[in-house]
Scaffold this active site. Sequence first.
Site, PDB file in Angstrom:
ATOM      1  N   ASP A 140     -18.513 -15.864 -29.067  1.00  0.00           N
ATOM      2  CA  ASP A 140     -18.912 -14.464 -29.047  1.00  0.00           C
ATOM      3  C   ASP A 140     -19.977 -14.138 -30.093  1.00  0.00           C
ATOM      4  O   ASP A 140     -21.018 -13.562 -29.770  1.00  0.00           O
ATOM      5  CB  ASP A 140     -17.680 -13.580 -29.245  1.00  0.00           C
ATOM      6  CG  ASP A 140     -18.006 -12.108 -29.131  1.00  0.00           C
ATOM      7  OD1 ASP A 140     -17.858 -11.557 -28.039  1.00  0.00           O
ATOM      8  OD2 ASP A 140     -18.413 -11.508 -30.139  1.00  0.00           O
ATOM      9  N   ALA A 168     -19.082  -9.663 -26.341  1.00  0.00           N
ATOM     10  CA  ALA A 168     -19.635 -10.611 -25.371  1.00  0.00           C
ATOM     11  C   ALA A 168     -18.536 -11.217 -24.505  1.00  0.00           C
ATOM     12  O   ALA A 168     -18.670 -11.319 -23.277  1.00  0.00           O
ATOM     13  CB  ALA A 168     -20.412 -11.713 -26.086  1.00  0.00           C
ATOM     14  N   ASP A 169     -17.446 -11.619 -25.130  1.00  0.00           N
ATOM     15  CA  ASP A 169     -16.324 -12.183 -24.375  1.00  0.00           C
ATOM     16  C   ASP A 169     -15.765 -11.179 -23.376  1.00  0.00           C
ATOM     17  O   ASP A 169     -15.609 -11.477 -22.187  1.00  0.00           O
ATOM     18  CB  ASP A 169     -15.203 -12.582 -25.342  1.00  0.00           C
ATOM     19  CG  ASP A 169     -15.448 -13.926 -26.008  1.00  0.00           C
ATOM     20  OD1 ASP A 169     -16.159 -14.755 -25.422  1.00  0.00           O
ATOM     21  OD2 ASP A 169     -14.928 -14.140 -27.113  1.00  0.00           O
ATOM     22  N   VAL A 170     -15.437  -9.998 -23.865  1.00  0.00           N
ATOM     23  CA  VAL A 170     -14.800  -9.010 -23.002  1.00  0.00           C
ATOM     24  C   VAL A 170     -15.776  -8.526 -21.930  1.00  0.00           C
ATOM     25  O   VAL A 170     -15.399  -8.333 -20.768  1.00  0.00           O
ATOM     26  CB  VAL A 170     -14.266  -7.836 -23.835  1.00  0.00           C
ATOM     27  CG1 VAL A 170     -13.702  -6.749 -22.927  1.00  0.00           C
ATOM     28  CG2 VAL A 170     -13.179  -8.317 -24.796  1.00  0.00           C
TER      29      VAL A 170
END
Length: 395
Positions: A140, A168-170
């Site tokens: 992330d 970024a991940d979510v």
Amino acid sequence: MLDAKALSGLRVLDLSRVRAGPACVRILADFGADVIRIEPPPGVDPNEAMFAADRMSGDFQNLNRNKRSMTLNLKYPEGRKILYKLAETADIIVENWRPDVKERLGLSYDILKDINPRIILASISGYGQSGPYERRPGFDQIIQGVSGLMSVTGEAGGRPMRAGLAVADVGAGMYAAVGILMAVIERERSGQGQWVQSSLLHSLIAMLDFQAARYLNDGDIPVAVGNDHPTSSPMGVYKASDGLFNLGSSGEGTWQRLCKIIGSEHLIGMPEFANERARVQNRATLNQVLDPIFAKHGVDHWVTALNEGGVPCGPVYTMPQVFEDPQVQHLGVSKTVPTSVGVDVTVITQPVKLSRTPAEVDSGAPQWGEHTDSVLREAGFSDDDIRAFAEKGVV
């Protein structure tokens, strides 16, 4: 009596790790899909502490509630055969390995669609499934830098700053979930599955939205401006007599209402504040006027007065204050649910509300491999088969 949940009848094989994939699959699980989280047996993956070890942590429980768990060692041919068997009746498979891993394991989309033409494979990666960076690991914070997010985050003139959440991940997980649902809808017409792809890099650039569009279309390179808004003023964090609050006075109508509420209507006719562009250019001067006015009263006064007058305004909360807020409580943002070990956990509910088939959080995350035997029996394996798999380390 409620209708069936929105995604009842869909089966998802969740091969994902860490955050982006589980965040994607969490959406499907909460809306009723039967999610089977497939994990390596303990000791197989040297990075297992990142995604599997602490089952009762708030983070793991929040990411993996409403799922079942089975163990499966995909490095064994028998493990891959079991997955192929599960894929025959699955609707969706989600993975977030580096792109080469599924090829090496024999789990590419081309192989899976030969097993089940209706299968939807969702692949979440750091940089995409092809290209010069395809084999780079995608974390992330690394993507926050590569995407440009860090260049617009932080104090003006300071060092680039990461956002305080795994955006970024979510974000990549949410885009993947949207893609999966689009593929499910299209499959109703074509009868065919497809390969859904999202990447942390593309997702985060897309989430930069107006900041990226400013550069692409206007040549305006955005920079960090702290808590000020890059294109609107007055809009940012201001100090009351007893704390901080956020003010959102964007647009001429809102600006004029603000001036009336604070008793400074003379500001409306001043050339340096005549329009949005002028107020941005003269932000420092404007703030010098506003700061002593806001310092005369407390946060509650300004939040009430400004909102009642049609000017967006809100407090700057700590996390405990967030969950004490009456509106947050009214929305049911958190929910306490049971786990299979007899300990209750509190998780964040789905922010998307459906009037007839809402999301539900019914249970916490499963223990490691808690449902291995039952999933294998559902797939047609006998108790002797299951014992043999366990003895060999396949499960």
